[in-house]
Design an enzyme around this catalytic site. Sequence first.
Site, PDB file in Angstrom:
ATOM      1  N   HIS A  66      -8.133  -3.930  -1.413  1.00  0.00           N
ATOM      2  CA  HIS A  66      -7.377  -4.071  -0.171  1.00  0.00           C
ATOM      3  C   HIS A  66      -6.334  -2.954  -0.030  1.00  0.00           C
ATOM      4  O   HIS A  66      -6.301  -2.252   0.987  1.00  0.00           O
ATOM      5  CB  HIS A  66      -6.712  -5.454  -0.140  1.00  0.00           C
ATOM      6  N   GLU A  67      -5.501  -2.787  -1.056  1.00  0.00           N
ATOM      7  CA  GLU A  67      -4.438  -1.768  -0.948  1.00  0.00           C
ATOM      8  C   GLU A  67      -5.048  -0.371  -0.842  1.00  0.00           C
ATOM      9  O   GLU A  67      -4.541   0.479  -0.110  1.00  0.00           O
ATOM     10  CB  GLU A  67      -3.466  -1.858  -2.124  1.00  0.00           C
ATOM     11  N   ASP A  86       9.343 -10.223   9.949  1.00  0.00           N
ATOM     12  CA  ASP A  86       9.007 -11.018   8.759  1.00  0.00           C
ATOM     13  C   ASP A  86       8.729 -12.479   9.128  1.00  0.00           C
ATOM     14  O   ASP A  86       7.956 -13.159   8.448  1.00  0.00           O
ATOM     15  CB  ASP A  86      10.152 -10.993   7.715  1.00  0.00           C
ATOM     16  N   TYR A 136      -4.559 -10.885   9.512  1.00  0.00           N
ATOM     17  CA  TYR A 136      -5.573 -10.572   8.510  1.00  0.00           C
ATOM     18  C   TYR A 136      -6.927 -11.175   8.895  1.00  0.00           C
ATOM     19  O   TYR A 136      -7.926 -10.476   9.005  1.00  0.00           O
ATOM     20  CB  TYR A 136      -5.181 -11.144   7.136  1.00  0.00           C
ATOM     21  N   GLU A 194       0.798  -1.237   0.000  1.00  0.00           N
ATOM     22  CA  GLU A 194       0.000   0.000   0.000  1.00  0.00           C
ATOM     23  C   GLU A 194       0.832   1.291   0.000  1.00  0.00           C
ATOM     24  O   GLU A 194       0.469   2.239   0.700  1.00  0.00           O
ATOM     25  CB  GLU A 194      -0.928  -0.043   1.213  1.00  0.00           C
ATOM     26  N   HIS A 218      -6.118   0.431   2.660  1.00  0.00           N
ATOM     27  CA  HIS A 218      -4.999   0.836   3.515  1.00  0.00           C
ATOM     28  C   HIS A 218      -4.805   2.355   3.541  1.00  0.00           C
ATOM     29  O   HIS A 218      -4.141   2.870   4.441  1.00  0.00           O
ATOM     30  CB  HIS A 218      -3.695   0.200   3.031  1.00  0.00           C
ATOM     31  N   GLU A 237      -3.847  -4.726   9.210  1.00  0.00           N
ATOM     32  CA  GLU A 237      -4.345  -5.694   8.231  1.00  0.00           C
ATOM     33  C   GLU A 237      -5.766  -6.188   8.522  1.00  0.00           C
ATOM     34  O   GLU A 237      -6.543  -6.385   7.594  1.00  0.00           O
ATOM     35  CB  GLU A 237      -3.375  -6.876   8.097  1.00  0.00           C
TER      36      GLU A 237
HETATM   37  N1  BES Z   1       0.909  -4.545   3.628  1.00  0.00           N
HETATM   38  C1  BES Z   1       0.669  -5.809   3.027  1.00  0.00           C
HETATM   39  C2  BES Z   1       1.901  -6.472   2.510  1.00  0.00           C
HETATM   40  C3  BES Z   1       3.004  -6.673   3.518  1.00  0.00           C
HETATM   41  C4  BES Z   1       2.715  -7.048   4.815  1.00  0.00           C
HETATM   42  C5  BES Z   1       4.308  -6.490   3.164  1.00  0.00           C
HETATM   43  C6  BES Z   1       3.747  -7.219   5.736  1.00  0.00           C
HETATM   44  C7  BES Z   1       5.325  -6.666   4.073  1.00  0.00           C
HETATM   45  C8  BES Z   1       5.045  -7.044   5.371  1.00  0.00           C
HETATM   46  C9  BES Z   1      -0.361  -5.714   1.893  1.00  0.00           C
HETATM   47  O1  BES Z   1      -1.349  -4.767   2.107  1.00  0.00           O
HETATM   48  C10 BES Z   1      -1.080  -7.034   1.817  1.00  0.00           C
HETATM   49  O2  BES Z   1      -1.722  -7.374   2.749  1.00  0.00           O
HETATM   50  N2  BES Z   1      -0.954  -7.744   0.708  1.00  0.00           N
HETATM   51  C11 BES Z   1      -1.619  -9.009   0.500  1.00  0.00           C
HETATM   52  C12 BES Z   1      -2.799  -8.854  -0.408  1.00  0.00           C
HETATM   53  C13 BES Z   1      -4.125  -8.846   0.232  1.00  0.00           C
HETATM   54  C14 BES Z   1      -5.270  -8.839  -0.755  1.00  0.00           C
HETATM   55  C15 BES Z   1      -4.387  -9.694   1.405  1.00  0.00           C
HETATM   56  C16 BES Z   1      -0.657  -9.956  -0.176  1.00  0.00           C
HETATM   57  O3  BES Z   1       0.444  -9.528  -0.536  1.00  0.00           O
HETATM   58  O4  BES Z   1      -0.991 -11.101  -0.341  1.00  0.00           O
HETATM   59 ZN    ZN Z   2      -2.671  -5.353   3.622  1.00  0.00          ZN
END
Ligand code: BES
Ligand code: ZN
Length: 620
Positions: free
Chosen positions: A295-296, A377, A385, A271, A299, A318
Amino acid sequence: MNVIAQHRPKVSPERDPSTLSNYYNFKVHHTTLAFEVDWEKRILHGSSTIELEATTNVSEIHLDTSFLDFGSAAINGENAQFKFGEQGILGSVLQIVCGSEIPLGTKFSLELKWNTTEKCTALQFLDKNATDGKREPYFFSQCQAIHARSLLPCFDTPAVKSPYTFSVKSSLPALMSGRPAGVEGNKYKFEQPIPIPSYLVAIASGDITKLPIGPRSHVYSEPSRVGACQHEFEHDMENFLQEAENLVFPYEWDQYDALVLPSSFPYGGMENPNASFVTPTLISGDRQNVDVIAHELAHSWSGNLVTNCSWEHFWLNEGWTVYLERRIQAAIHGDATRHFSAIIGWSDLENSIKAMGDNAGRYSTLVQDLKDRSDPDDAFSTVPYEKGFNLLFLIEKKVGGTKVFDPFIPYYFNKFKYSSLDTYQFIDTLYDFFKDHKKQLDEIDWESWLYKPGMPPVKPEFDTTMVDQCYNLADKWVNAVKKGEDLSSIFRPSDIEVFTANQSVVFLDTLASFNKLDNFQWKDHQDALHVIDQVYSAYSNSSNAEVLFRWFVLQVGGENRKFYDRLGQWLGTVGRMKFVRPGYRLLDTVDHELAVKYFHQFESGYHPICRAMVKKDLGL
Ligand code: BES
Ligand code: ZN
């Protein structure tokens, strides 16, 4: 509520354990951040001016860094002494010594110069051959959760926010996470007037062009696929924006643009303000992955305006975003669609907690414990989520449904916008807003929801209208297999032709979930797996990564050897960790050698974060 009292931190919001900086001694008023790209050396030259105010008397400024080639530090134009701590999981602290003590309330500026190095975990440089058009090289950043420190020295914590003036000198078009503010020769300028945390600093450069996808939106990508990207998003973009605004309040960031990256981008979406970064796997031609854009976009309120104060409270980012994303979908397609996504989410949650094995005790709680200074990480999973979504969904129901719950949404986002908060502030605000519903809120088993590992204490009653068809077909298969019936005379390719991609996801997830139930295992029914493969051969050619991945889970999980190499090869074409990590783990469970072979073959093409995670997963 006693449990909460017991966990409540001494300072509010709770201190971030994932930074080595002394951020709590300062307020950041503004940051000017300039980069220059060295395509030859695959590094960036960086310089910044940070406008600070001391919130206590200070004699040192501690910043986060990781593998930076540091040049100089100056305070109000005077060179300052500095030293580095040892490099560890959280990077290496940069300690800048103030000539004389800076008294509380003093405003001053800190000027820094550095280069990134080849060990930078936030950046991936791609050779032109690794791009779609194969004409120019490319690079992009991914800073969340704690990789910003390998791109710039900073208070690398979501607890600190700053408005930014960005610029980047590059021989190729460049984007940063702000509003485009003009181009001077090869210098691309951006303004981010809204204060943002370091993890939202983003940069990309390459053979990038743009097309409109709505009155206040563009899609950026390589010229070779920008038309396809436009087609994928233009139908939904403005509708999503308007529905999100109806739910929360007007979009404050001016433009909403999306950048479609090369395939090694390690997430589905990120995002970054004014320029969400997304995976090219969304571009399937059928507009069936636009939920990632919803989703993005969501955010823009949850995460980017109102931010978790540390990665221990990541669910506030999330969980809220998934909640808003599904409300946007419901506003457009009806509430059954929201329930449908929630059902898929619930099954993802079950699978992901199962896959954690021994680590579930630690990583499946909603509020995380990172006080041992481990890598955020490592804690990343579906839990924040989906457990987060389900908690909000339960609160919505407890207070009396969306009509009663909805006024809380703008109230909460308005109260905390431009700041960062912890779970306790969220709960206090909730109880404060719903004073008349205290009894109902008290019925929520907060201790289990927030601190206990495993699945949530209650499963909501989901509306199954959209999944019944998928469940029925899966049941029909498993019953026929168990009875030893002639499968090829019962099932037809047309069974699945009516399914949307998400319905196929549910169907395949359900088939796979029969493993171990009633002592049933797909691996004992190789013939059946072959028939499914013949009848539903369309799945092998699916252009939808979500569908294809589930197909591999069923076939490879059922030890159908035909699919081992197919999965291995496919893992060389995707970079999204959501598929790459479980993909290698799946191959590993049936053939460790093969998993390692494919990993070594494709390793150099993966993003540094992804490479590191898969290495851990495969025990390399
Ligand atoms: N902010 C996240 C991606 C992220 C989280 C990057 C933690 C690094 C560390 C992003 O908004 C996200 O949740 N992406 C999801 C997609 C979503 C539709 C659930 C993904 O990448 O799968
Ligand atoms: Zn997200």
